[in-house]
Structure formats: structure tokens, C-alpha cells
Design a protein around this motif. Sequence first.
Motif, PDB file in Angstrom:
ATOM      1  N   ALA A 114      23.333  49.389  31.374  1.00  0.00           N
ATOM      2  CA  ALA A 114      24.527  49.939  31.582  1.00  0.00           C
ATOM      3  C   ALA A 114      24.682  51.556  31.919  1.00  0.00           C
ATOM      4  O   ALA A 114      25.504  51.853  32.739  1.00  0.00           O
ATOM      5  CB  ALA A 114      25.517  49.717  30.405  1.00  0.00           C
ATOM      6  N   SER A 115      23.695  52.247  31.284  1.00  0.00           N
ATOM      7  CA  SER A 115      24.008  53.672  31.468  1.00  0.00           C
ATOM      8  C   SER A 115      23.677  54.036  32.812  1.00  0.00           C
ATOM      9  O   SER A 115      24.256  54.829  33.551  1.00  0.00           O
ATOM     10  CB  SER A 115      22.968  54.379  30.594  1.00  0.00           C
ATOM     11  N   TYR A 116      22.511  53.621  33.240  1.00  0.00           N
ATOM     12  CA  TYR A 116      21.895  53.950  34.476  1.00  0.00           C
ATOM     13  C   TYR A 116      22.854  53.324  35.543  1.00  0.00           C
ATOM     14  O   TYR A 116      23.192  54.027  36.554  1.00  0.00           O
ATOM     15  CB  TYR A 116      20.321  53.594  35.079  1.00  0.00           C
ATOM     16  N   PHE A 145      17.030  64.450  32.672  1.00  0.00           N
ATOM     17  CA  PHE A 145      17.568  63.207  32.773  1.00  0.00           C
ATOM     18  C   PHE A 145      17.917  62.471  31.649  1.00  0.00           C
ATOM     19  O   PHE A 145      17.606  62.460  30.274  1.00  0.00           O
ATOM     20  CB  PHE A 145      16.489  62.254  33.495  1.00  0.00           C
ATOM     21  N   GLN A 146      19.259  61.934  31.717  1.00  0.00           N
ATOM     22  CA  GLN A 146      19.800  61.295  30.577  1.00  0.00           C
ATOM     23  C   GLN A 146      18.933  60.083  30.178  1.00  0.00           C
ATOM     24  O   GLN A 146      18.355  59.475  30.998  1.00  0.00           O
ATOM     25  CB  GLN A 146      21.156  60.622  31.192  1.00  0.00           C
ATOM     26  N   PRO A 147      18.448  60.200  28.699  1.00  0.00           N
ATOM     27  CA  PRO A 147      17.051  59.616  28.380  1.00  0.00           C
ATOM     28  C   PRO A 147      17.244  57.984  28.614  1.00  0.00           C
ATOM     29  O   PRO A 147      16.308  57.248  29.011  1.00  0.00           O
ATOM     30  CB  PRO A 147      17.050  59.949  27.156  1.00  0.00           C
ATOM     31  N   HIS A 148      18.092  57.405  28.298  1.00  0.00           N
ATOM     32  CA  HIS A 148      18.225  56.045  28.325  1.00  0.00           C
ATOM     33  C   HIS A 148      18.441  55.580  29.809  1.00  0.00           C
ATOM     34  O   HIS A 148      18.885  54.417  29.961  1.00  0.00           O
ATOM     35  CB  HIS A 148      19.372  55.424  27.524  1.00  0.00           C
ATOM     36  N   SER A 149      18.629  56.331  30.722  1.00  0.00           N
ATOM     37  CA  SER A 149      18.716  56.140  32.077  1.00  0.00           C
ATOM     38  C   SER A 149      17.412  56.159  32.720  1.00  0.00           C
ATOM     39  O   SER A 149      17.150  56.017  33.916  1.00  0.00           O
ATOM     40  CB  SER A 149      19.523  56.950  32.851  1.00  0.00           C
ATOM     41  N   ASP A 239      28.616  61.519  28.267  1.00  0.00           N
ATOM     42  CA  ASP A 239      29.970  62.239  27.691  1.00  0.00           C
ATOM     43  C   ASP A 239      29.999  62.083  26.019  1.00  0.00           C
ATOM     44  O   ASP A 239      30.471  62.768  25.289  1.00  0.00           O
ATOM     45  CB  ASP A 239      31.161  61.565  27.967  1.00  0.00           C
ATOM     46  N   GLY A 240      29.495  60.625  25.676  1.00  0.00           N
ATOM     47  CA  GLY A 240      29.223  60.534  24.180  1.00  0.00           C
ATOM     48  C   GLY A 240      28.045  61.658  23.662  1.00  0.00           C
ATOM     49  O   GLY A 240      28.433  62.372  22.494  1.00  0.00           O
ATOM     50  N   GLU A 241      27.232  61.890  24.318  1.00  0.00           N
ATOM     51  CA  GLU A 241      26.110  63.048  23.959  1.00  0.00           C
ATOM     52  C   GLU A 241      26.619  64.331  23.766  1.00  0.00           C
ATOM     53  O   GLU A 241      26.382  65.246  22.882  1.00  0.00           O
ATOM     54  CB  GLU A 241      24.983  63.106  25.059  1.00  0.00           C
ATOM     55  N   LEU A 270      33.005  57.008  29.688  1.00  0.00           N
ATOM     56  CA  LEU A 270      33.962  57.180  28.717  1.00  0.00           C
ATOM     57  C   LEU A 270      33.553  56.280  27.606  1.00  0.00           C
ATOM     58  O   LEU A 270      34.524  56.084  26.691  1.00  0.00           O
ATOM     59  CB  LEU A 270      35.497  56.400  29.506  1.00  0.00           C
ATOM     60  N   GLN A 271      32.379  55.789  27.754  1.00  0.00           N
ATOM     61  CA  GLN A 271      31.911  55.037  26.611  1.00  0.00           C
ATOM     62  C   GLN A 271      30.650  55.680  25.977  1.00  0.00           C
ATOM     63  O   GLN A 271      29.967  56.213  26.789  1.00  0.00           O
ATOM     64  CB  GLN A 271      31.623  53.666  27.194  1.00  0.00           C
ATOM     65  N   ARG A 272      30.234  55.310  24.881  1.00  0.00           N
ATOM     66  CA  ARG A 272      29.264  55.516  24.246  1.00  0.00           C
ATOM     67  C   ARG A 272      28.490  54.367  23.747  1.00  0.00           C
ATOM     68  O   ARG A 272      28.420  53.554  24.510  1.00  0.00           O
ATOM     69  CB  ARG A 272      29.128  56.789  23.075  1.00  0.00           C
ATOM     70  N   LYS A 400      31.716  54.335  35.453  1.00  0.00           N
ATOM     71  CA  LYS A 400      32.155  53.255  34.837  1.00  0.00           C
ATOM     72  C   LYS A 400      30.673  52.725  34.146  1.00  0.00           C
ATOM     73  O   LYS A 400      29.815  52.798  34.783  1.00  0.00           O
ATOM     74  CB  LYS A 400      32.585  51.985  35.701  1.00  0.00           C
ATOM     75  N   LYS A 401      30.832  52.661  32.866  1.00  0.00           N
ATOM     76  CA  LYS A 401      29.637  51.930  32.129  1.00  0.00           C
ATOM     77  C   LYS A 401      29.393  50.528  32.558  1.00  0.00           C
ATOM     78  O   LYS A 401      30.439  49.856  32.683  1.00  0.00           O
ATOM     79  CB  LYS A 401      29.807  52.051  30.672  1.00  0.00           C
ATOM     80  N   GLY A 402      28.311  50.313  33.004  1.00  0.00           N
ATOM     81  CA  GLY A 402      27.744  49.116  33.428  1.00  0.00           C
ATOM     82  C   GLY A 402      28.382  48.655  34.840  1.00  0.00           C
ATOM     83  O   GLY A 402      28.503  47.583  35.103  1.00  0.00           O
TER      84      GLY A 402
HETATM   85  C1  LIG Z   1      20.304  61.989  18.097  1.00  0.00           C
HETATM   86  C2  LIG Z   1      20.544  60.549  18.800  1.00  0.00           C
HETATM   87  N1  LIG Z   1      21.389  59.943  18.175  1.00  0.00           N
HETATM   88  C3  LIG Z   1      21.664  58.574  18.427  1.00  0.00           C
HETATM   89  C4  LIG Z   1      20.927  58.156  19.559  1.00  0.00           C
HETATM   90  C5  LIG Z   1      21.316  56.776  19.995  1.00  0.00           C
HETATM   91  N2  LIG Z   1      21.709  56.631  21.265  1.00  0.00           N
HETATM   92  C6  LIG Z   1      21.074  56.314  22.360  1.00  0.00           C
HETATM   93  S1  LIG Z   1      22.162  56.120  23.695  1.00  0.00           S
HETATM   94  C7  LIG Z   1      23.542  56.288  22.751  1.00  0.00           C
HETATM   95  C8  LIG Z   1      24.823  56.462  23.368  1.00  0.00           C
HETATM   96  C9  LIG Z   1      24.919  57.363  24.444  1.00  0.00           C
HETATM   97  O1  LIG Z   1      26.344  57.337  24.941  1.00  0.00           O
HETATM   98  P1  LIG Z   1      26.719  58.456  25.847  1.00  0.00           P
HETATM   99  O2  LIG Z   1      26.068  59.890  26.042  1.00  0.00           O
HETATM  100  O3  LIG Z   1      27.949  58.577  26.377  1.00  0.00           O
HETATM  101  O4  LIG Z   1      25.719  57.767  27.259  1.00  0.00           O
HETATM  102  P2  LIG Z   1      26.051  56.556  28.090  1.00  0.00           P
HETATM  103  O5  LIG Z   1      24.969  55.389  27.807  1.00  0.00           O
HETATM  104  O6  LIG Z   1      27.328  56.044  27.761  1.00  0.00           O
HETATM  105  O7  LIG Z   1      26.025  56.945  29.620  1.00  0.00           O
HETATM  106  C10 LIG Z   1      23.215  56.383  21.317  1.00  0.00           C
HETATM  107  C11 LIG Z   1      24.195  56.797  20.302  1.00  0.00           C
HETATM  108  C12 LIG Z   1      20.078  58.778  20.116  1.00  0.00           C
HETATM  109  N3  LIG Z   1      19.286  58.582  21.105  1.00  0.00           N
HETATM  110  N4  LIG Z   1      19.903  60.418  19.619  1.00  0.00           N
END
Ligand SMILES: Cc1ncc(C[n+]2csc(CCOP(=O)(O)OP(=O)(O)O)c2C)c(N)n1
Length: 867
Positions: A114-116, A145-149, A239-241, A270-272, A400-402
Motif C-alpha cells: 500500500a505504501s508504494y 527513499f521511504q523504506p517500506h516503498s 506523513d506518519g513518519e 493520511l494514514q500510517r 491515497k494509501k493503497g
Molecule cells: C522507528 C520506527 N517505528 C516503527 C516502524 C514500523 N513502521 C513501518 S512503516 C510504519 C507506518 C508508516 O506510516 P507512514 O510514515 O505514514 O508511511 P505510509 O506507509 O503510510 O506511506 C511503521 C509504524 C519503523 N519502521 N520505524
Amino acid sequence: MNTHEPAPPDGDADPDPEETREWRAALQAVVAAAGPGRGLFLVEQLQHAAQELGIVPQLQPFSAYRNSIGLERQGAYPGDLRIEERLTALMRWNALAMVVRANEAYGELGGHIASYASAAEIFEVGFNHFFKGSADGQRSDLVFFQPHSAPGVYARAFVEGRLSEGQLARYRQEIGGHAEGGLCSYPHPWLMPDFWQFPTGSMGLGPINAVYQARFMRYLTARGLLDCASRHVWGVFGDGEMDEPESTAGLTLAAREKLDNLTFIVNCNLQRLDGPVRGNGQIIQELEALFNGAGWHVVKVLWGSEWDALFARDTQHVLLRALSRTVDGQYQTLGANDGAYNIEHFFRQDPEVQKLVAHMSEAEIDGLKRGGHDFRKLYAAFAEARATRGQPTVILAKTKKGYGMGGVGESRMTSHQAKKLDLQALKAFRDRFALPLSDDDLSALRFVKPAEGSAEMHYLRQRRAALGGALPLRNGKAPVLPVPPLAAWGAFALQADGKEMSTTMAAVRMLANLLKDPTLGPRIVPIVADEARTFGMASLFRQIGIYAPEGQRYEPEDRESMLYYRETRDGQLLEEGINEAGALSSWIAAATSYAVHGLPMLPVYIYYSMFGFQRVGDLIWAAADQRARGFLFGATAGRTTLGGEGLQHQDGSSLLVASTVPNCIAWDPAHAGELALILDHAMQRMLVQQRDEFHYVVMMNENQAMPTLAESAHGDLLRGLYRLQAFGDGPPRLRLLGSGAILREVLKAAQRLADEHGIACEVFSATSYSELAREARELQRLDRCEPLPQRRVSHVARLLAGAAPVVAASDYVRAWPQLIAEYVDVQMVTLGTDGFGRSDTRQALRRHFEVDAEAVVAAALEVLRGR
Ligand SMILES: Cc1ncc(C[n+]2csc(CCOP(=O)(O)OP(=O)(O)O)c2C)c(N)n1
């Protein structure tokens, strides 16, 4: 200030609409006749007048809920939209397929879709038009880069031909011995050393590191070491970050130092993870106020091109008002639902708003995109960021997430965790993005690339070629930086001859000497967090100057002094203020300069040891991930060695934490001579042999008579333990291990044991328990995996061979010396400083913690009694 006409305040009824219209008409007439500049001037005058009249306490720190760049300023899109859309669809698909495949096969591998999915257009606008690469990877832009992307970045590298299909199939499967390896879940320069530059996995560290990298590029340029003028730092964050304290910690510095080489793009979906970032508010407006206040240029990208016509007709701002009244939790619900729902629950709330969309079908309403999914809007924002002078820019991109995941994850509370899509969901995804995939392709989750020779492939390659090459790309190769001979800078310490000094004083003197070396000197980056005077470094203010991009615009109070506080544009010392996270981020920038810029530097960050591994341990871990090379000096170290600094500085654990960082070498020298040898050894390893490791050295502020170091001790000392002295007659019945500050107590104890109890013993100085344990652990493992006829003997086992029991005393918690317990064949007793500290004299503290000579004697007698 915002150049747009502000919307009337929410919910305010207008008692005199005619008058309001006249004012508006007047402004419109001025803009039509004399241009926007004049219009803006008048508005500003009115704002000042309003403040003087006291009718507004201050101006709002945010602008209306719409795009900062109006259609009239947007400009033409320089790319081929249709091709970019098709390519982006492929990136989306491959990223999704990678995660779904891994989870279908193993179920436990994780990964995020959903993030990417929300960030794809942001990344692609960057890749196609802005992120500059370089063939050597060391002259490129720096992109965080946003890590989980990460799957999206892998997907692009696959389409570009940089990663193979097999590698994509081994996403999150790094272990298994495949020649090509797998792909790590998050950006990690240790695991994918030719690819990722910046480890951003721990939220918040990316933003602060991006700021300090941009700042460090300025420093390199100002000091004439490397021209970084044309390079830019980009960071895509969540934005959560932004809630992480580190995310915002560097914002004012970035504005203060006018880092216009820096752009943040905050992906405001708008989502974390668990839910909305600001369900009852608006994260974008909040971030705008925050960044504005910090002095950044803010560009909001909220609405896609489909909205342009609507806004053009919204002359009374009814739509704008409705949008600015809607909170993010509601936006999420609207985003998760279709056009019909949006008409019912949003557009019908106000008849005036409803009128604006009366002509639109449900599908057209459904097609109203958020700005962060619109290439044109994003491009205009990126271009403005790149062109902005004198300020860093943040782009707040509403997404939009996802996006595109439909019922499985689009704007859903559970989007972040969605990792599995059934065939029906995959079909919907294909249709939504017009992917060239058959049902079989979908079922097989086949990765796809445009055909060689296709327009897409040509475009993709041409864009990256025009921008200088692939990205991300890491190049760890750097020239050797020669280290001056030890005698030139450390002779005073090796031949100390009983002179009184502290190891901190000795370290600063060595540093001052090294700074004078014509080759190494300019590459040293001394860093302090407002404690230079504490550590006796005030002389460096004058010697090398404090880096200050604006020079010194004031006459320093102490100008007459020899050591005056000298700020200068090309200053070498980084004085970070009371900001350990910032100081560590500067240290990371310098410590990774060898790879990021091809220019090896030697950062030396000196700080209160208590405010290092404990305070900014996660940044130190990120430094390790990023293969940092440099020195961390933990000063005023130990629990009992401080003089006047107070309880809050008493550190008994940093060495233990340091021992858990795989590429950190932790040292606890007792003498200036030991210290000199360690520094030389560490510099040889980092700068000449180019090992990707950093050295943590604790040092004390307690003055001691420093002995001359015997040459015979050198080799053993650098392995972590050497024999210092024997006491009494005959074979030793006991081995006493001391280190750092407590070595003297151990020596006193040995003397007493020999003199008063007739016990012959040997004293060893343990310069690094962690290095002893590391070697022993590795040999033990080799014995297990690759046995030899005879067991391998570690350094610690060799030195402590025989039957004599061991008593080890340390100024740190017992677990620090206990690191070697498993590898010593005899009984071992440890004394340490576990528990909370106290305020008192050194002597009283050593008594309290039972690490003084008396305690060592008591422990020795006890251990011998038991035998
Ligand atoms: C310090 C830290 N706390 C928690 C996490 C776990 N974590 C990975 S992604 C994420 C949500 C990220 O939300 P956001 O920054 O809004 O990015 P989005 O995925 O919504 O694009 C969390 C809590 C992490 N990677 N690092």
C-alpha cells in the motif's frame, strides 16, 4: 506568505455580501490592471493593518486547502504522460507481485504494497525528471527513499535491467546461497552494498540524515574539498513518519543554513500503520504550519488536474470551504468509497457544492484524483523546489494509501498490512491500470517488462541517461587516505614518562596534532555538541574555526582572547549545539563521505559518553548499516571517573551497547599510550585498509600519571588484552584484569595482595573485552564448523591459560567484562558498577560500587579461599 486568495473563514456567515463582493472585485481589478505583484502587496498591507488593529493576533501559519501552484503557474509537462503512465503501472504491478509472491510462497516474509501504491507517481516523477544519477554513483543527487516503498525501487531497477527476475523472486529471501543473492526488505547498504546508499528503515532517521547530508555537502564545498553545488538531496518520507522527533529535529537548521539543495516530499496518504495520521484534523495543514514556522518553502499538491475545472468555477469558494472543513479520517472514508458515496456524503452536504458537480457522473467523480497521483502537479512542485533559492522546500503531496488496490487496501484501515490479493482483486488492479497481463499472467504473478525496442523501454533508458545514470547506486570504493606516522602526533603519549594528564586531554592533543598534518588534517571533521570547552577543545575554535555559512556577523565578546570563539565560512569544527542527534547525523554524513562522495573524511565526534549509545543509539545503528568509518569519542566516561559533571553523565553501559554493534570496535584505554596506539591502529584500518568499521573510544577526565608504554605490549594491546605487570614472587596464583579508570585500583590491589598477603599475581589491562569476545566467539564457531585436530586458541584464552582464577574490575557494568567469561577456562569474578549512579567524590563512588582496590583485594581473597 501564500500568494493565493484565502478562503473565507469556515462557517462564518457573511452579514454584508455586497461589501465583500466589492472588496474582492477591487482586488481582482488591481490584479487585472497592475499584475499579481501589486495585488500581493496590497494584501500584505491589509494583513499588516489587520494586525495593527488587533483584529487578527497573527497570520495563519497555513494557506487554503488547495494546491500552492495554481494552474496558471503550472507550466507544460515536459514528459510523455502516456508512456510514463504505462511505465508507472508496470512498476506498481511488479512491486505488488513481488510482495504477494513472497507471501504466497512463505506466508511469513512480510512486505508492503500500500505504501508504494501511494507513492508510485512521486517516485516516478523523481526518476524520470529530477533525481540525478552518475556513472560512479558518487556525484549523484542523494535520494532518501521511504523504506517500506522499497519494492517500487526494486521494480524500477528490474525494468531498467539492473535487477534480474530471479532477484525479484527472492525479495526478502537473502539467505540461501544463491549467487545473485536476494533483496533485503528495507534499504540497507550493508546487505546490498552496490545499490542502497541510505538506510532509512527506522522511521525518522531518513529525514534528519537528509538534512545533515545536505548541510555536509555545503561544508565540503565551503572548505574547498569538493564542489557539490549542483547536487541535490531529495527525501521521500511518510506523513506518519513526520511524528518521529528526529523527522523534525533538523528543520530549523536546514532553513537557518539556507539549504536550498534539499527537498522533502512528504507522501501524505493520511494514514500510517494502524489508522489515520490525524483522523480529526488535517496533517497537511499541520505540516504546512510546522515547515512554514521552521522557515521552509512549502508546496502543497492536493488536487489532481481533474479538479482544475471545478475550482475554476468555484468562484465563491464553496467547494474550497467544504474541502477545508473535511478532516482526514473522513477523507479516508471518502477515499475508500466510490463516486456515488462521495456524491452522497461529500458533495451533497452543501447545495452550492452540489451545483458545481451536478453535471458529473459517478465515474467522473470517482476519477477525481488526489494531487500526489498527478504527474503534472507533482512535476510543477518538484521543479519549483529545484528552482527555489535560499530555502529548503517541502512538497506535501496528498495521496491515497493503497491507491489502486480497491477493496483489498485502498484507503482501508488495514491497507498497511494487505499482502495477499486473490485473482479477482488482481484482475481489478490490472483493469484499473490497463496492465498488459492475461489472466494466466495474473495467476502466476508474472513480472513484466516492456519489450526491448519498445517506446517505453526507449523512454525509460533515455530519461535515466539524460539524468546521468541509474539510481540508487552505491560505490564503496574510495582512495586511500594516508595516516601520518604515530611518532609525529603521538610520541608524547607513548613516552609519557609519568606525566600527569587525562586520556581526554591526551586525545585532544593528538587531534590537534593530526589536524596539522597537511594530508589528513583537512579531512578531519571534529564535531561537538556544545561541550568543546568541557573537553578542553576551546583552542580548536581559533586553530581551525567553527563552520558558519554566514561567517561571523558579530564581534565576539572574547575577541581579545587567544582562543576566541571564531566562526568562519570555511571553519572545520562542527559545533552542533545541544543536539546529539544532529551531531551524530553530521558524523554519519562525514563517516560515509568515502562512499557518498568518493572523498574519505575522518569524523571525530566527541561527547559525553552517556549521551551517545543510550541517547542516539538508533542513529549509531543506522551509521553501522551505512558502513560508517570514523571515531566516536565517549568522553567523561565511566561511572566513577567524572569530576564535577554530575550524576546524569555517569555512564556504565555504553561499552556494552557498543559491543552489540557488529562493525563497531569499542575501546577502554587506561593510558595515553594505549590511546595513541589504538587511534593509530583504527586509522590504519579505516583509512588505509578501508574497512567499513568505526571505533568507539571512551576517555576519562581524571588526571593520572601516564606511564611509558612498553613496545612489547603493542600487539596484545590491540587485540584487547595485554600483561602489564607481575607482583610478588613465584608463579602467579591470580590474574587481575583492570581497564580504563579502574586499572589503577587494580594495580594498587595487586601491590597489597603481594605485600600484605604474600599472593603473587599478574595484572592485565583489558583494552577491549568486546574484541576479545569477538575473536573467541569466531574461533569457537570455526572449531564447531571446521574442526582441526587441535582446538583453536583465542587471544584471551592464551593469555589467561593455566589454573589461576581471574578477577576483573571495571568502571562499567559487570556484563562488560563478562563478555569473555565463556571463553576463559578458569573461575572468573567480575566487579562492576551496576545500578544507578550517585553524586559524590570519585573515591566515594568507587567504594559505593565496590570497584576500588579494597574491593578487588576482598574479591581476590574470596576467590582464592574458595579453591
Ligand atoms: C522507528 C520506527 N517505528 C516503527 C516502524 C514500523 N513502521 C513501518 S512503516 C510504519 C507506518 C508508516 O506510516 P507512514 O510514515 O505514514 O508511511 P505510509 O506507509 O503510510 O506511506 C511503521 C509504524 C519503523 N519502521 N520505524
